[in-house]
Design a protein around this motif. Sequence first.
Motif, PDB file in Angstrom:
ATOM      1  N   VAL A 255      70.860  83.149  73.004  1.00  0.00           N
ATOM      2  CA  VAL A 255      70.548  82.843  71.606  1.00  0.00           C
ATOM      3  C   VAL A 255      69.328  83.615  71.101  1.00  0.00           C
ATOM      4  CG1 VAL A 255      69.885  81.021  69.999  1.00  0.00           C
ATOM      5  CG2 VAL A 255      71.638  80.580  71.713  1.00  0.00           C
ATOM      6  N   PRO A 256      68.169  83.518  71.767  1.00  0.00           N
ATOM      7  CA  PRO A 256      67.048  84.302  71.258  1.00  0.00           C
ATOM      8  C   PRO A 256      67.286  85.809  71.312  1.00  0.00           C
ATOM      9  CG  PRO A 256      66.434  83.187  73.286  1.00  0.00           C
ATOM     10  CD  PRO A 256      67.749  82.657  72.888  1.00  0.00           C
ATOM     11  N   VAL A 257      68.067  86.271  72.291  1.00  0.00           N
ATOM     12  CA  VAL A 257      68.333  87.709  72.357  1.00  0.00           C
ATOM     13  C   VAL A 257      69.102  88.150  71.122  1.00  0.00           C
ATOM     14  CG1 VAL A 257      69.576  89.500  73.587  1.00  0.00           C
ATOM     15  CG2 VAL A 257      68.260  87.835  74.851  1.00  0.00           C
ATOM     16  N   VAL A 258      70.129  87.379  70.753  1.00  0.00           N
ATOM     17  CA  VAL A 258      70.929  87.725  69.574  1.00  0.00           C
ATOM     18  C   VAL A 258      70.061  87.666  68.322  1.00  0.00           C
ATOM     19  CG1 VAL A 258      72.778  86.857  68.108  1.00  0.00           C
ATOM     20  CG2 VAL A 258      73.142  87.071  70.555  1.00  0.00           C
ATOM     21  N   VAL A 259      69.248  86.606  68.215  1.00  0.00           N
ATOM     22  CA  VAL A 259      68.394  86.474  67.035  1.00  0.00           C
ATOM     23  C   VAL A 259      67.434  87.655  66.934  1.00  0.00           C
ATOM     24  CG1 VAL A 259      66.570  85.099  66.008  1.00  0.00           C
ATOM     25  CG2 VAL A 259      68.557  83.967  66.972  1.00  0.00           C
ATOM     26  N   MET A 260      66.786  87.994  68.051  1.00  0.00           N
ATOM     27  CA  MET A 260      65.832  89.111  68.019  1.00  0.00           C
ATOM     28  C   MET A 260      66.535  90.425  67.774  1.00  0.00           C
ATOM     29  SD  MET A 260      62.901  88.130  67.896  1.00  0.00           S
ATOM     30  CE  MET A 260      62.227  89.764  67.768  1.00  0.00           C
ATOM     31  N   GLY A 261      67.747  90.580  68.317  1.00  0.00           N
ATOM     32  CA  GLY A 261      68.491  91.812  68.073  1.00  0.00           C
ATOM     33  C   GLY A 261      68.709  92.009  66.580  1.00  0.00           C
ATOM     34  N   ALA A 262      69.148  90.927  65.908  1.00  0.00           N
ATOM     35  CA  ALA A 262      69.364  91.015  64.469  1.00  0.00           C
ATOM     36  C   ALA A 262      68.043  91.304  63.752  1.00  0.00           C
ATOM     37  CB  ALA A 262      69.967  89.694  63.970  1.00  0.00           C
ATOM     38  N   TYR A 263      66.992  90.622  64.174  1.00  0.00           N
ATOM     39  CA  TYR A 263      65.687  90.796  63.539  1.00  0.00           C
ATOM     40  C   TYR A 263      65.197  92.233  63.687  1.00  0.00           C
ATOM     41  CZ  TYR A 263      61.197  89.035  61.880  1.00  0.00           C
ATOM     42  OH  TYR A 263      60.079  88.773  61.148  1.00  0.00           O
ATOM     43  N   LEU A 264      65.384  92.790  64.892  1.00  0.00           N
ATOM     44  CA  LEU A 264      64.928  94.160  65.127  1.00  0.00           C
ATOM     45  C   LEU A 264      65.688  95.149  64.263  1.00  0.00           C
ATOM     46  CD1 LEU A 264      64.361  94.334  68.977  1.00  0.00           C
ATOM     47  CD2 LEU A 264      62.667  94.524  67.196  1.00  0.00           C
ATOM     48  N   MET A 265      66.988  94.888  64.061  1.00  0.00           N
ATOM     49  CA  MET A 265      67.753  95.816  63.232  1.00  0.00           C
ATOM     50  C   MET A 265      67.257  95.794  61.797  1.00  0.00           C
ATOM     51  SD  MET A 265      71.648  96.223  64.397  1.00  0.00           S
ATOM     52  CE  MET A 265      72.111  94.604  64.982  1.00  0.00           C
ATOM     53  N   ILE A 266      66.959  94.598  61.297  1.00  0.00           N
ATOM     54  CA  ILE A 266      66.404  94.512  59.944  1.00  0.00           C
ATOM     55  C   ILE A 266      65.041  95.184  59.902  1.00  0.00           C
ATOM     56  CG2 ILE A 266      65.673  92.936  58.132  1.00  0.00           C
ATOM     57  CD1 ILE A 266      67.578  90.889  59.242  1.00  0.00           C
ATOM     58  N   ALA A 267      64.243  94.958  60.940  1.00  0.00           N
ATOM     59  CA  ALA A 267      62.897  95.529  60.969  1.00  0.00           C
ATOM     60  C   ALA A 267      62.943  97.052  60.966  1.00  0.00           C
ATOM     61  CB  ALA A 267      62.150  95.025  62.198  1.00  0.00           C
TER      62      ALA A 267
ATOM     63  N   ILE B  66      57.367  91.045  64.063  1.00  0.00           N
ATOM     64  CA  ILE B  66      58.149  91.129  65.303  1.00  0.00           C
ATOM     65  C   ILE B  66      57.411  90.395  66.417  1.00  0.00           C
ATOM     66  CG2 ILE B  66      59.033  92.657  67.099  1.00  0.00           C
ATOM     67  CD1 ILE B  66      59.610  94.714  65.065  1.00  0.00           C
ATOM     68  N   PHE B  67      56.106  90.611  66.502  1.00  0.00           N
ATOM     69  CA  PHE B  67      55.329  89.920  67.534  1.00  0.00           C
ATOM     70  C   PHE B  67      55.347  88.420  67.323  1.00  0.00           C
ATOM     71  CE2 PHE B  67      53.733  93.263  69.963  1.00  0.00           C
ATOM     72  CZ  PHE B  67      53.306  94.296  69.161  1.00  0.00           C
ATOM     73  N   THR B  68      54.960  87.997  66.105  1.00  0.00           N
ATOM     74  CA  THR B  68      54.817  86.553  65.908  1.00  0.00           C
ATOM     75  C   THR B  68      56.159  85.850  66.074  1.00  0.00           C
ATOM     76  OG1 THR B  68      55.111  86.775  63.533  1.00  0.00           O
ATOM     77  CG2 THR B  68      52.854  86.778  64.354  1.00  0.00           C
ATOM     78  N   PHE B  69      57.218  86.452  65.567  1.00  0.00           N
ATOM     79  CA  PHE B  69      58.514  85.789  65.650  1.00  0.00           C
ATOM     80  C   PHE B  69      58.989  85.716  67.097  1.00  0.00           C
ATOM     81  CE2 PHE B  69      61.904  84.014  63.281  1.00  0.00           C
ATOM     82  CZ  PHE B  69      63.064  84.271  63.986  1.00  0.00           C
ATOM     83  N   SER B  70      58.956  86.850  67.794  1.00  0.00           N
ATOM     84  CA  SER B  70      59.523  86.839  69.148  1.00  0.00           C
ATOM     85  C   SER B  70      58.652  86.041  70.106  1.00  0.00           C
ATOM     86  CB  SER B  70      59.719  88.260  69.658  1.00  0.00           C
ATOM     87  OG  SER B  70      58.561  88.707  70.308  1.00  0.00           O
ATOM     88  N   LEU B  71      57.326  86.112  69.951  1.00  0.00           N
ATOM     89  CA  LEU B  71      56.478  85.364  70.860  1.00  0.00           C
ATOM     90  C   LEU B  71      56.654  83.862  70.661  1.00  0.00           C
ATOM     91  CD1 LEU B  71      53.287  87.594  70.733  1.00  0.00           C
ATOM     92  CD2 LEU B  71      54.818  87.274  72.668  1.00  0.00           C
ATOM     93  N   THR B  72      56.846  83.431  69.403  1.00  0.00           N
ATOM     94  CA  THR B  72      57.073  82.004  69.175  1.00  0.00           C
ATOM     95  C   THR B  72      58.445  81.602  69.681  1.00  0.00           C
ATOM     96  OG1 THR B  72      55.768  82.210  67.172  1.00  0.00           O
ATOM     97  CG2 THR B  72      56.988  80.177  67.463  1.00  0.00           C
ATOM     98  N   LEU B  73      59.434  82.466  69.445  1.00  0.00           N
ATOM     99  CA  LEU B  73      60.811  82.148  69.808  1.00  0.00           C
ATOM    100  C   LEU B  73      60.950  81.896  71.300  1.00  0.00           C
ATOM    101  CD1 LEU B  73      63.404  82.101  68.054  1.00  0.00           C
ATOM    102  CD2 LEU B  73      63.909  84.350  68.953  1.00  0.00           C
ATOM    103  N   GLY B  74      60.179  82.606  72.107  1.00  0.00           N
ATOM    104  CA  GLY B  74      60.377  82.513  73.544  1.00  0.00           C
ATOM    105  C   GLY B  74      59.379  81.637  74.267  1.00  0.00           C
TER     106      GLY B  74
END
Lengths: 307, 371, 265
Positions: free
Chosen positions: A286-298, A239-247
Amino acid sequence: MAAGLDAAEGVKRDRPGARRRLGGALWRRPWLKGLSLLSPPVLAFTLVYVAALVALFISAFWTVNPFTSELIHHWTLDNFRTLWDEPAYRTVAIRTISIAAAVTITDALIAFPFAYYMARVASRRTRGFLFVLVLLPLWASYLARVYAWRLILNSDGLLNWSLHKLGLPPANIAYSNTAMWIVFSYIWLPFMILPVYAALERIPHSYIEASRDLGARGGRTLRTVILPLALPGVVAGSIFTFSLTLGDYITPVLIGGASSQFIGNVVYDSVNQSSNLPFGAAFAVVPVVVMGAYLMIARRLGAFEAL
Amino acid sequence: MTKSSWALALVVAVGLAFPAAGVSAQRGGTLNMIAWEGYTQPQWVKPFEKNTGCTVHAKYAGSSDEMVTLMRSGGGNQYDMVSASGDASLRLIYGKDVQAIDPNKIPDYKNFGPAFKAPPNNTIGGKHYGLSLQWGPNTLLYNTKLVKPAPTSWAAIYSPKYKGKVTVPDNPIQIADAALYLMKTQPSLGIKDPYELNSSQFTATINLLKKQKPLIKKYWALASDEIDLFKNGDAVIGASWPYQTNTLIAAKAPVKDLVPKEGATGWLDTWMVSAHTKNLDCAYKWLSWISTPKVQAEQAVYFGETPVNSKACPFMNKLAKGSCATYHANAPLKYFKQIHFWKTPIANCGNGKNDCMDYTKWQQAWTQLKG
Amino acid sequence: MESRATRIGLRVWAALVLAFLYIPIVVICLYAFNKSNVQSWPIAGLTTKWFSPALHNGDMQQALFLSLKAAALATLIALLLGSAASFGVHRFRFFGREAISFLLVLPIALPGIITGMALNSYFTFWKFNFGLWTIVIGHATFCVVVVYNNVVARLRRVPGSLTEASMDLGADGFQTFRHVTFPSISTALVSGGLLAFALSFDEVIVTTFTAGANNTLPIWIFGQIRLGQQLPQVNVVVFMILAVTIIPVALAQRLTSESGILRTE
């Protein structure tokens, strides 16, 4: 109850002090205790952070006067239409998500053996030592570390100098997406090591022994016992690595090349160069939607317990 | 208490003590300035602070767009002054972000060259919204060892000869540079002013830039980006400011710059004062200081630009022999007219029609070009 | 136990990872002694001439103090709000419990630029003055979740029977908290607080949007990187900060590892 017993036995007790009475009242009314504990953080967050976010995303449906940069409160889908029609924005989004995924996978692969060593092989003293060594880079400024990578990856930099000394051809990776991938993996590595270490450290030794007693050798134990138990930690770190890179937008500016724009850069330029907050907010969806989906999977994979 | 509780208490106590500490007393006011990199060097800022008691804090910006946004941020009351180029000044004036000043309060104003006393980019209807500062061209910078023969034309950055080693600024106004090149090399397009482009001229310019993209190593956004690119062998030729040239030469890099035969775009900078400043007194003191001949000469030689004060020449030659002539400080008009100074593209091009691309289209096209 | 080959392999891997982590740090420290103000390899020469100007640089000192103040305040807020939230979520089952965890994780999960943009517009709209408190609020958003996670993880491992035993022995709620609960989570607070402080001290993206014209240390560093004239001063400052923070970080690690019950992450 205590009062009744005392009365029965004829013992006189002073009335309990105010603090005790308050404590007792809270104990008997757990909902009040919960409410008073939770309302400061929740209210603070809702009134400041969430309200600001909602206001931002509402403005994605507005436009701005180009000469005076004042918001025009006129509802329109123009921003989203531009994002959809122009292929450049899709390219930027795909590039950002791909590199974020690559960085996450790389960090997971690098961190896992290291965290395993720290948690299960190293002696107690070594473990403490390693822990400090992993945390310390977080105190050396992010900007300084990224800038140091420029020196390493430049055409005449440390990397090519070392390759030359080894008789190898120079690597032409300065100012490229490859360079960004390396630098991002480097910067977020401690954030992946810590949760993975925590998850591995929590596995009771008895599980490993039981697995061995049942006849599984090292590799099988790793696959069937350790990995599933460590997975929440890996996902939490991701979650950290993905979201920090994404933004991020600073590393693309310092390390990126001619085709290295990230979502963060387009959003930053919209706000800081074009003064077009609505457009930046629209692309930020876009990143909000992507992270939202990622968080749900996480969450499904249990990462929230392992953060 | 346990050891850990002591540690926690210590952290909390230290945390609470800090807000009380660290507030420095200021004698005069504090000027928060938005400036181009190299415009607020200690050589001339420290004497100013000593003489007047005003403190200077500089925030660097690499493009006029950034300057406009910063100036408008937080309701417009964050910064006191800005060294705006011609493509920012009008936006700031019409956005009511800057205030009119009285140039007669500035002792050296009478020594300014006539073209700089009331230029159209900072004087509207007789009201002066700032003081002209310095001006200069965007130059062609190249590595003398690796670029042979020495280039004389902007064609060098559009040809595949140095593929992967070219750099140009990351700034939508760069479109004007490409338009200037087309203006001279493809007169059939009919471009008369690189900032006034109708739809077909704009498309042709963008196509040129698209052809250039594979040649570019990096679009530099920070001046130090370009310095690093040239010093470390990642770029050998590119569009630049004289500031980078001077820094690279001081760091013993083999570089040289020139204004190619097609001419160049450039900037004419104005120090403007925020409409919401609380430090008007210090602001005027800065305006007076920065327009004295000695300081004009110091900044001109340091950055590599031309001062507006006609009395700066002897000081320039004292700092760097021949610099007055190098930067055309005393033969300005012919050279001055060759430079196409930055200005904000607007839809109304003055030919009666409203069909020129406005700056929003430039910005969008630039973002999409970079991709 | 793992086989010998595996253990040697892991040891080698750990050494490589440490090398990877520290090569740039060594580069930073080395270039604090760079003779030239432009960074290039190999180093132009060694000198200590940058140390004095860097440490006496007024702009740097102001930026450093602002960073320290903001980090301390943000950490304090995070400690209070984060532990309150973790107690509330851990002890009580109620509708919307998961929503709170989700809400608190948002500032870390969403890109910093979104938090920055949102807060900037919000503060401008309510006409807040940009300064120390806007910076602190921006940092507190992500510091809270760091403390929250650490404390919640610890609370899950502390048996609830301890609290009940304390009450059976006659302590009221507050005494129980002071003598039983607080010591058992204190090391989680220390490690969470330290991580929150580090994150706030080094934060640049959100701060760019919430600091206005003020400089925190990372913003000062970015300004110096832009200018490119005094880069070794940045290296000097980072070098000194690293040298100074080794002690508290090592100390905190010693404290948290001797907690007795169970360690934190």
